[in-house]
Design a protein around this motif. Structure first.
Motif, PDB file in Angstrom:
ATOM      1  N   GLU A   1       0.826  -1.218   0.135  1.00 12.49           N
ATOM      2  CA  GLU A   1      -0.008   0.185   0.061  1.00 12.49           C
ATOM      3  C   GLU A   1       0.626   1.353  -0.091  1.00 12.49           C
ATOM      4  O   GLU A   1       1.884   1.228   0.732  1.00 12.49           O
ATOM      5  N   ASN A   2       0.400   2.289  -0.644  1.00 17.54           N
ATOM      6  CA  ASN A   2       0.948   3.540  -0.435  1.00 17.54           C
ATOM      7  C   ASN A   2       0.427   4.268   0.405  1.00 17.54           C
ATOM      8  O   ASN A   2      -0.747   4.686   0.615  1.00 17.54           O
TER       9      ASN A   2
ATOM     10  N   LEU B   1       5.832   0.962  -1.651  1.00 19.11           N
ATOM     11  CA  LEU B   1       4.584   0.032  -1.439  1.00 19.11           C
ATOM     12  C   LEU B   1       4.940  -0.749  -0.083  1.00 19.11           C
ATOM     13  O   LEU B   1       6.187  -1.166   0.096  1.00 19.11           O
TER      14      LEU B   1
ATOM     15  N   ASP C   1       3.558  -2.954   3.344  1.00 19.09           N
ATOM     16  CA  ASP C   1       2.695  -4.091   4.203  1.00 19.09           C
ATOM     17  C   ASP C   1       2.068  -3.157   5.311  1.00 19.09           C
ATOM     18  O   ASP C   1       2.933  -2.651   6.151  1.00 19.09           O
ATOM     19  N   SER C   2       0.678  -2.937   5.371  1.00 21.33           N
ATOM     20  CA  SER C   2       0.100  -1.931   6.279  1.00 21.33           C
ATOM     21  C   SER C   2       0.345  -2.742   7.657  1.00 21.33           C
ATOM     22  O   SER C   2       0.300  -1.916   8.610  1.00 21.33           O
TER      23      SER C   2
END
Length: 352
Positions: free
Chosen positions: A110-111, A237, A239-240
């Motif tokens: 995720e950005n 990017l 990993d949340s």
């Protein structure tokens, strides 16, 4: 060709030009950035494959610079552990389609541009720690013969002349000072976005004088190396949940500078550029970044001379952030812009 004119047949043709045995099934335009970027779903001999197609359409990006990006993905992916997409194919020139363009692996993640505070503290620490390791790995690719911009010449990666015809770190830094201070005096780099174009005009000449004086006192720089000057959340990017950096993006327009300059620009992006909420932990995160970088470099340390040069580079980065305020805070309220202005002024006042 504008991105509005890039339709399904065009995207299908670009995919086929990169991989002749792939057939486009669908595509989704990514509404971010100045280039054409699309997520594509394709039928391949090995089944369905999802990928990312990027075409350079921004007029300000020279083709010889843009052509370097897929080659840098390949170099960095082959020689380091920095997470970058696998390259499926690229085209430097084309008579029909906007070129250069390339097709790469779609990476997970995720950005977190403009919202790093949404990451849990441990996850954010991992992003910062891995940033230090990734920059160290890039710099460990080796010394380069001169400063410049990374591009392509005769089909291979090459160091191209700078915009300022500067052939040393000090000359390039001085040219950047004048460029940035001229922008402040003229209403910032983005006057069309500026609701208050005179916001920092009073600081343009004092900053120019101070930065040139500090430039004259800089100790000798290290030999130049590949530098990813735009290493920021918008080009990662993540990993949340864990904070793992799953991809480092935007390798176009890489520079060849001394490492301390690159570290200052990255610190500016990660901790200062947008006034991000660090929960009062900016100093702690900066130490984590530097410790991670230092431990990953062979026979390298943050000497007093390097720290002093970084302090001057950081002041220049802050000046650039001031010149970019209208664009970076385009959607901010007048009050939010005023708060950021006050933070900038308080920072530079210490040096004037």
């Amino acid at each position: 060709m504008s991105d509005d004119a890039i339709d399904f047949p065009t995207v299908a043709g670009m995919v086929a030009a990169c991989r002749g045995d792939w057939t486009l099934d669908s595509f989704e335009r990514v509404e971010q950035g100045t280039d054409f970027v699309a997520r594509v779903a394709c039928s391949t001999p090995n089944g369905e494959r999802r990928a990312v197609l990027k075409a350079t359409i921004a007029e300000w990006m020279a083709p010889e610079i843009a052509r370097a990006e897929p080659r840098l993905f390949e170099l960095v992916g082959r020689e380091t552990e920095i997470p970058v997409p696998e390259v499926y194919g690229f085209v430097d020139r084309h008579d029909e389609y906007p070129a250069p363009f390339y097709l790469v692996e779609e990476r997970p993640g995720e950005n977190f541009e403009g919202r790093p505070e949404e990451l849990l503290p441990a996850a954010r620490e991992r992003v910062i720690r891995e940033a230090g390791g990734n920059l160290a790995a890039l710099h460990e690719l080796g010394e380069q013969p001169r400063v410049g911009r990374v591009g392509v010449s005769d089909g291979d990666l090459a160091i191209l002349p700078t915009d300022h015809d500067a052939d040393s770190e000090r000359e390039l830094f001085r040219a950047g000072i004048d460029e940035t201070c001229d922008a402040l005096a003229d209403g910032t780099y983005f006057p069309d976005y500026a609701d208050e174009p005179q916001r920092f005009v009073d600081l343009a000449e004092p900053l120019r004088e101070t930065l040139h004086a500090r430039a004259g006192a800089l100790t000798a720089p290290e030999p130049p190396r590949y530098c990813h000057w735009d290493y920021r959340y918008g080009n990662l990017l993540v990993d949340s949940e864990t904070g793992e950096t799953t991809a480092v993006l935007d390798w176009a327009n890489l520079s060849v500078r001394e490492p301390a300059h690159n570290l200052a620009s990255v610190e500016s992006h990660l901790f200062d550029a947008y006034g991000q909420d660090t929960g009062g932990r900016a100093s702690e995160l900066r130490k984590l970044f530097r410790d991670s970088y230092e431990s990953a470099r062979d026979d390298w340390s943050f000497t007093p001379a390097k720290r002093d040069r970084m302090e001057t580079y950081l002041l220049k980065c802050r000046t650039e952030a001031m010149a970019c305020l209208p664009l970076w805070l385009e959607d901010a309220t007048p009050r939010e812009k005023a708060v950021r202005e006050r933070e900038h002024r308080e920072y530079v006042e210490k040096y004037l």
